[in-house]
Design an enzyme around this catalytic site. Sequence first.
Site, PDB file in Angstrom:
ATOM      1  N   ARG A  20       4.637   5.914 -15.202  1.00 36.82           N
ATOM      2  CA  ARG A  20       5.734   5.229 -16.226  1.00 36.82           C
ATOM      3  C   ARG A  20       5.636   3.771 -16.185  1.00 36.82           C
ATOM      4  O   ARG A  20       5.844   3.201 -17.390  1.00 36.82           O
ATOM      5  CB  ARG A  20       7.127   5.619 -16.031  1.00 36.82           C
ATOM      6  CG  ARG A  20       7.077   7.175 -16.560  1.00 36.82           C
ATOM      7  CD  ARG A  20       8.697   7.588 -16.120  1.00 36.82           C
ATOM      8  NE  ARG A  20       8.746   8.251 -14.795  1.00 36.82           N
ATOM      9  CZ  ARG A  20       9.850   8.409 -14.353  1.00 36.82           C
ATOM     10  NH1 ARG A  20      10.926   8.367 -14.915  1.00 36.82           N
ATOM     11  NH2 ARG A  20       9.833   9.130 -13.154  1.00 36.82           N
ATOM     12  N   ASN A 183      21.006  12.449  -3.406  1.00 38.33           N
ATOM     13  CA  ASN A 183      19.884  12.109  -2.665  1.00 38.33           C
ATOM     14  C   ASN A 183      19.054  11.044  -2.556  1.00 38.33           C
ATOM     15  O   ASN A 183      18.562  10.696  -3.714  1.00 38.33           O
ATOM     16  CB  ASN A 183      19.200  13.351  -2.260  1.00 38.33           C
ATOM     17  CG  ASN A 183      17.756  13.078  -1.452  1.00 38.33           C
ATOM     18  OD1 ASN A 183      17.822  12.026  -0.413  1.00 38.33           O
ATOM     19  ND2 ASN A 183      16.547  13.757  -1.662  1.00 38.33           N
ATOM     20  N   LYS A 364      -4.013 -34.268  -7.310  1.00 35.48           N
ATOM     21  CA  LYS A 364      -4.660 -33.180  -6.696  1.00 35.48           C
ATOM     22  C   LYS A 364      -5.154 -33.701  -5.346  1.00 35.48           C
ATOM     23  O   LYS A 364      -5.825 -34.685  -5.238  1.00 35.48           O
ATOM     24  CB  LYS A 364      -5.892 -32.723  -7.425  1.00 35.48           C
ATOM     25  CG  LYS A 364      -6.340 -31.427  -6.913  1.00 35.48           C
ATOM     26  CD  LYS A 364      -7.865 -31.148  -7.394  1.00 35.48           C
ATOM     27  CE  LYS A 364      -8.905 -32.214  -6.623  1.00 35.48           C
ATOM     28  NZ  LYS A 364     -10.083 -31.987  -7.028  1.00 35.48           N
ATOM     29  N   ALA A 393       0.131 -47.794 -15.366  1.00 36.63           N
ATOM     30  CA  ALA A 393       0.278 -46.663 -16.591  1.00 36.63           C
ATOM     31  C   ALA A 393      -1.260 -46.444 -16.923  1.00 36.63           C
ATOM     32  O   ALA A 393      -2.136 -47.376 -17.069  1.00 36.63           O
ATOM     33  CB  ALA A 393       0.904 -47.136 -17.629  1.00 36.63           C
ATOM     34  N   ASN A 399     -12.981 -38.686 -10.222  1.00 36.98           N
ATOM     35  CA  ASN A 399     -13.521 -38.273  -9.209  1.00 36.98           C
ATOM     36  C   ASN A 399     -14.706 -37.215  -9.256  1.00 36.98           C
ATOM     37  O   ASN A 399     -15.265 -36.887  -8.145  1.00 36.98           O
ATOM     38  CB  ASN A 399     -12.474 -37.097  -8.475  1.00 36.98           C
ATOM     39  CG  ASN A 399     -11.762 -36.209  -9.132  1.00 36.98           C
ATOM     40  OD1 ASN A 399     -11.912 -36.340 -10.579  1.00 36.98           O
ATOM     41  ND2 ASN A 399     -11.106 -35.240  -8.762  1.00 36.98           N
ATOM     42  N   ALA A 436      -5.973 -55.234 -15.630  1.00 40.76           N
ATOM     43  CA  ALA A 436      -5.872 -54.007 -16.513  1.00 40.76           C
ATOM     44  C   ALA A 436      -6.976 -53.854 -17.267  1.00 40.76           C
ATOM     45  O   ALA A 436      -7.642 -54.749 -17.648  1.00 40.76           O
ATOM     46  CB  ALA A 436      -4.523 -54.491 -17.580  1.00 40.76           C
TER      47      ALA A 436
HETATM   48  C1  UD1 Z   1      12.868  12.423  -4.909  1.00 41.47           C
HETATM   49  C2  UD1 Z   1      13.711  13.513  -4.303  1.00 41.47           C
HETATM   50  C3  UD1 Z   1      15.147  13.593  -4.861  1.00 41.47           C
HETATM   51  C4  UD1 Z   1      15.906  12.177  -4.676  1.00 41.47           C
HETATM   52  C5  UD1 Z   1      14.861  11.157  -5.336  1.00 41.47           C
HETATM   53  C6  UD1 Z   1      15.532   9.631  -5.062  1.00 41.47           C
HETATM   54  C7  UD1 Z   1      12.189  15.269  -3.269  1.00 41.47           C
HETATM   55  C8  UD1 Z   1      11.730  16.681  -3.403  1.00 41.47           C
HETATM   56  N1  UD1 Z   1      13.094  14.692  -4.236  1.00 41.47           N
HETATM   57  O1  UD1 Z   1      12.641  12.678  -6.002  1.00 41.47           O
HETATM   58  O2  UD1 Z   1      15.817  14.600  -4.275  1.00 41.47           O
HETATM   59  O3  UD1 Z   1      17.126  12.351  -5.527  1.00 41.47           O
HETATM   60  O4  UD1 Z   1      13.768  11.116  -4.891  1.00 41.47           O
HETATM   61  O5  UD1 Z   1      14.824   8.708  -5.726  1.00 41.47           O
HETATM   62  O6  UD1 Z   1      11.996  14.563  -2.208  1.00 41.47           O
HETATM   63  N2  UD1 Z   1       5.372  10.657  -2.851  1.00 41.47           N
HETATM   64  C9  UD1 Z   1       4.160  10.766  -2.198  1.00 41.47           C
HETATM   65  N3  UD1 Z   1       3.647  11.926  -2.074  1.00 41.47           N
HETATM   66  C10 UD1 Z   1       3.974  12.906  -2.881  1.00 41.47           C
HETATM   67  C11 UD1 Z   1       4.933  12.958  -3.840  1.00 41.47           C
HETATM   68  C12 UD1 Z   1       6.026  11.701  -3.851  1.00 41.47           C
HETATM   69  O7  UD1 Z   1       3.934   9.759  -1.374  1.00 41.47           O
HETATM   70  O8  UD1 Z   1       3.143  14.151  -2.914  1.00 41.47           O
HETATM   71  C13 UD1 Z   1       6.168   9.437  -2.790  1.00 41.47           C
HETATM   72  C14 UD1 Z   1       6.537   8.842  -4.345  1.00 41.47           C
HETATM   73  O9  UD1 Z   1       5.127   7.781  -4.245  1.00 41.47           O
HETATM   74  C15 UD1 Z   1       7.518   8.064  -4.210  1.00 41.47           C
HETATM   75  C16 UD1 Z   1       8.704   8.914  -3.181  1.00 41.47           C
HETATM   76  O10 UD1 Z   1       7.417   9.728  -2.673  1.00 41.47           O
HETATM   77  O11 UD1 Z   1       7.567   6.719  -3.702  1.00 41.47           O
HETATM   78  C17 UD1 Z   1       9.362  10.002  -4.065  1.00 41.47           C
HETATM   79  O12 UD1 Z   1       8.675  10.614  -4.976  1.00 41.47           O
HETATM   80  P1  UD1 Z   1       9.209  10.926  -6.651  1.00 41.47           P
HETATM   81  O13 UD1 Z   1       8.156  12.006  -7.028  1.00 41.47           O
HETATM   82  O14 UD1 Z   1       9.401   9.668  -7.375  1.00 41.47           O
HETATM   83  O15 UD1 Z   1      10.528  12.161  -6.105  1.00 41.47           O
HETATM   84  P2  UD1 Z   1      11.558  12.238  -7.194  1.00 41.47           P
HETATM   85  O16 UD1 Z   1      11.131  13.323  -8.049  1.00 41.47           O
HETATM   86  O17 UD1 Z   1      11.892  11.020  -7.693  1.00 41.47           O
END
Ligand code: UD1
Length: 507
Positions: A20, A183, A364, A393, A399, A436
């Site tokens: 996004r 969460n 600079k 002035a 340079n 000048a």
């Molecule tokens: C996740 C949580 C959700 C919580 C929310 C908070 C899970 C299943 N869900 O959902 O409960 O409320 O975050 O913002 O954990 N990432 C990886 N590898 C992967 C998938 C994700 O590194 O395979 C990383 C992403 O880059 C990101 C983070 O984990 O930084 C969260 O992933 P994202 O897909 O945004 O989870 P949400 O669907 O937002």
Amino acid sequence: MPPELRPAAVVILAAGEGTRMKSATPKVLHTLCGRPIVGHVVESARGLDPRRLAVVVGHGREQVAAYLASVDPEIRAVVQEVQHGTGHATRVAMDALAETDGEIEGTVLVLFGDSPLLSTETLRTMLAEHQRAGRAVTVLSAIVDDPTGYGRILRAGDGGESVIGIVEQKDATPEQAAITEINSGVFVLDAKVLRDALSRVNRDNKQGEEYLTDVLGIAAADGLPVGAHVVEDWHETLGINDRVQLAEMRRLLNRRLTERWMREGVSVIDPATTWIDVQATLGRDAIVHPNTQLHGATVLAPGAEVGPNCTLTDTFVGEGARVTNATTEGAEIGPEASVGPYTYLRPGTKLARGAKAGGFVEMKNAEIGEGSKVPHLSYVGDASIGEGCNIGAGTITANYDGVAKHRTEIGDHVFVGSDTVLIAPAKLGDGAFVAAGSAVSSPVGPGELAVARGRQRNIEGYVERKRPESKAAKAAARAKQATESAAAESADRADGGAADGGAVPGA
Ligand code: UD1
Ligand code: CA
């Protein structure tokens, strides 16, 4: 960090694509307040002094790993080739750490790389509660008005105290979806419990992913103590998904930073138009006027006054110095010095105490000595100027000869007349003067006056001959006439005594 609270490992998940953002730059490398999103998370984690710090990278891995290495070569960048979910990402990290360090024992913290406002303080409080309660898993939760999109915290019917699981929005029943405790994505876990639960997490859900959230449910079902730590300020848990959220977070963080400095004794006249990077430091009684950006490691010494309309990057501003309407980068502005308005100071500019770089002046790689002034319309590059000089002035240090850059060296108490070109390499000795309009191409010794311009010669009657009947010619004729009649009148007055008679003494 008390040793018993020191985590064995912190794992930051940052492999997601960040679709996004619609950007060629990986989401977690977009910046706010002078630091990439993931950099803020890393700093909060480092505040806990963990034994190991791992960041799971995937999309844009080279760029993210390069950034992490620049912060601290000790940070482990672990590659997750395909993104099978937050549980999978955590497992990949735990496996990679085990491979080099052996199985991790103790407390593990899991954070998301896209939640930059989470503070070390909150993590520390959460760790302490986890320890005190002797839990296997603690999740950082938040109560929000609109829980859409988040995982919901499920609590047992017995008065709602005990946490029993987390359900994702997409898998939730309408009753579960009505829960407003969400969460944040931050977990504190016992390493052994985490390892064991991760090996049992499956992909039987709407997204076909391994959810980290399932770890809590598995541990609870095993009868292990699990719980939630409700965050005090839910803003801390906000994640960034698009550029609108990024801008909102930037404003939130900036507000915190400006408020922090105001509490330290800095006057920020208009916090809404003042932007202060995380690394900048401001001394007591410094004043920041509206529409000012303090970028990078900029330092305002006590009593320095900056703005309005200034953009300072990696710049030092000394005590009592005044900078207005200026753009500076890598400059050192001494105490009581003055800069602006409409001044551009580039890297390597050093103004000593009380020096001045005035209106429409660019500098600079230039050292300006104590009390020396370059007040108007000048370019000073690759130069050193001693103390007590006045640079007229429109003075330009030429340079660059088209091939190489050369230096200009000016001694103490030198006076350079307006509209002078100093053709580098140039040298003006102590106490030298330059007339000048000079184009100085050879050295001027101490106390010498250099006049390097054509001698003035006036051609009488030129306009009358070349432009007869023109307005200029008529104006000149009138002026001449006026001078002549004035001369005649005063000559008359000089003879007048004799002509009038009577007034001559003794007549
Ligand atoms: C996740 C949580 C959700 C919580 C929310 C908070 C899970 C299943 N869900 O959902 O409960 O409320 O975050 O913002 O954990 N990432 C990886 N590898 C992967 C998938 C994700 O590194 O395979 C990383 C992403 O880059 C990101 C983070 O984990 O930084 C969260 O992933 P994202 O897909 O945004 O989870 P949400 O669907 O937002
Ligand atoms: Ca998210």
